[in-house]
Design an enzyme around this catalytic site. Structure first.
Site, PDB file in Angstrom:
ATOM      1  N   GLN A   1       0.844  -1.204   0.000  1.00  0.00           N
ATOM      2  CA  GLN A   1       0.000   0.000   0.000  1.00  0.00           C
ATOM      3  C   GLN A   1       0.874   1.246   0.000  1.00  0.00           C
ATOM      4  O   GLN A   1       1.767   1.387   0.837  1.00  0.00           O
ATOM      5  CB  GLN A   1      -0.932   0.011   1.222  1.00  0.00           C
ATOM      6  CG  GLN A   1      -1.917   1.173   1.195  1.00  0.00           C
ATOM      7  CD  GLN A   1      -2.951   1.124   2.328  1.00  0.00           C
ATOM      8  OE1 GLN A   1      -2.822   0.340   3.263  1.00  0.00           O
ATOM      9  NE2 GLN A   1      -3.961   1.967   2.228  1.00  0.00           N
TER      10      GLN A   1
ATOM     11  N   HIS B   1      -8.365   1.481  -1.238  1.00  0.00           N
ATOM     12  CA  HIS B   1      -8.728   1.442  -2.657  1.00  0.00           C
ATOM     13  C   HIS B   1      -8.625   0.027  -3.200  1.00  0.00           C
ATOM     14  O   HIS B   1      -7.834  -0.780  -2.725  1.00  0.00           O
ATOM     15  CB  HIS B   1      -7.849   2.388  -3.487  1.00  0.00           C
ATOM     16  CG  HIS B   1      -6.374   2.176  -3.283  1.00  0.00           C
ATOM     17  ND1 HIS B   1      -5.694   2.666  -2.194  1.00  0.00           N
ATOM     18  CD2 HIS B   1      -5.468   1.508  -4.011  1.00  0.00           C
ATOM     19  CE1 HIS B   1      -4.423   2.317  -2.275  1.00  0.00           C
ATOM     20  NE2 HIS B   1      -4.254   1.602  -3.363  1.00  0.00           N
ATOM     21  N   PHE B   2      -9.434  -0.239  -4.206  1.00  0.00           N
ATOM     22  CA  PHE B   2      -9.438  -1.521  -4.905  1.00  0.00           C
ATOM     23  C   PHE B   2      -8.903  -1.289  -6.310  1.00  0.00           C
ATOM     24  O   PHE B   2      -9.367  -0.394  -7.005  1.00  0.00           O
ATOM     25  CB  PHE B   2     -10.865  -2.087  -5.000  1.00  0.00           C
ATOM     26  CG  PHE B   2     -11.490  -2.387  -3.666  1.00  0.00           C
ATOM     27  CD1 PHE B   2     -12.048  -1.366  -2.898  1.00  0.00           C
ATOM     28  CD2 PHE B   2     -11.501  -3.676  -3.170  1.00  0.00           C
ATOM     29  CE1 PHE B   2     -12.615  -1.636  -1.661  1.00  0.00           C
ATOM     30  CE2 PHE B   2     -12.068  -3.958  -1.934  1.00  0.00           C
ATOM     31  CZ  PHE B   2     -12.622  -2.930  -1.172  1.00  0.00           C
TER      32      PHE B   2
END
Ligand code: 5GP
Ligand code: ZN
Length: 138
Positions: free
Chosen positions: A95, A101-102
């Site tokens: 990350q 977030h996807f």
């Protein structure tokens, strides 16, 4: 991180522009600025949460519903043959932006992208012990 110095919060507020794919009351999806392939899309809750673990159940549900809709459009619109969904939590997991977030990544033959998958075997009794740890935390 406060929301004012979060890049994705600044995208939600309109302060930073994005190539918007989808928006509803709780969710925004837009094209990744440095895509792994054309159509690489990011889907986020509008409300700031650092990771999946911090999201409200309502935001998680809204992201889940929008994920299905947006993934289907990315897949169909780009004539993809497959699609990966990736979601990184914490630095160790890759990350870099600390607003959950996807990643939606449409796949085509010869796109040169491969998810590393170095599968392992459990040792004796290890699977049961791992299962119990997770069940205790639920
Ligand atoms: P992570 O590594 O945190 O899972 O992914 C962060 C993603 O955000 C990266 O793929 C990166 O290219 C994307 N990204 C970073 N800054 C921006 C930006 O300002 N606009 C857009 N559209 N994507 C961004
Ligand atoms: Zn944010």
């Amino acid at each position: 991180m406060t929301t004012s110095n979060c890049i994705f919060c600044r995208i939600v507020s309109g302060e930073i522009p994005c190539a918007k794919v989808y928006e509803d009351e709780r969710v925004l999806a837009f094209l990744d600025i440095n895509p792994l392939m054309p159509g690489h899309t990011l889907l986020i809750p509008k409300k700031h949460s650092e990771t999946l673990f911090d999201m409200s159940p309502e935001d998680a549900a809204a992201c889940g519903a929008a994920l299905k809709k947006v993934a289907a459009a990315v897949f169909k619109g780009l004539d993809a043959e497959g699609l990966n969904v990736l979601q990184n939590n914490h630095e160790i997991a890759g990350q870099e932006i600390f607003h959950v977030h996807f990643h939606l990544m449409p796949r085509k033959t010869g796109d040169g992208f491969k998810v590393p998958w170095p599968a392992k075997k459990y040792g004796p009794g290890e699977m049961e012990s791992v299962l119990q740890k997770i069940l205790r935390a639920l």
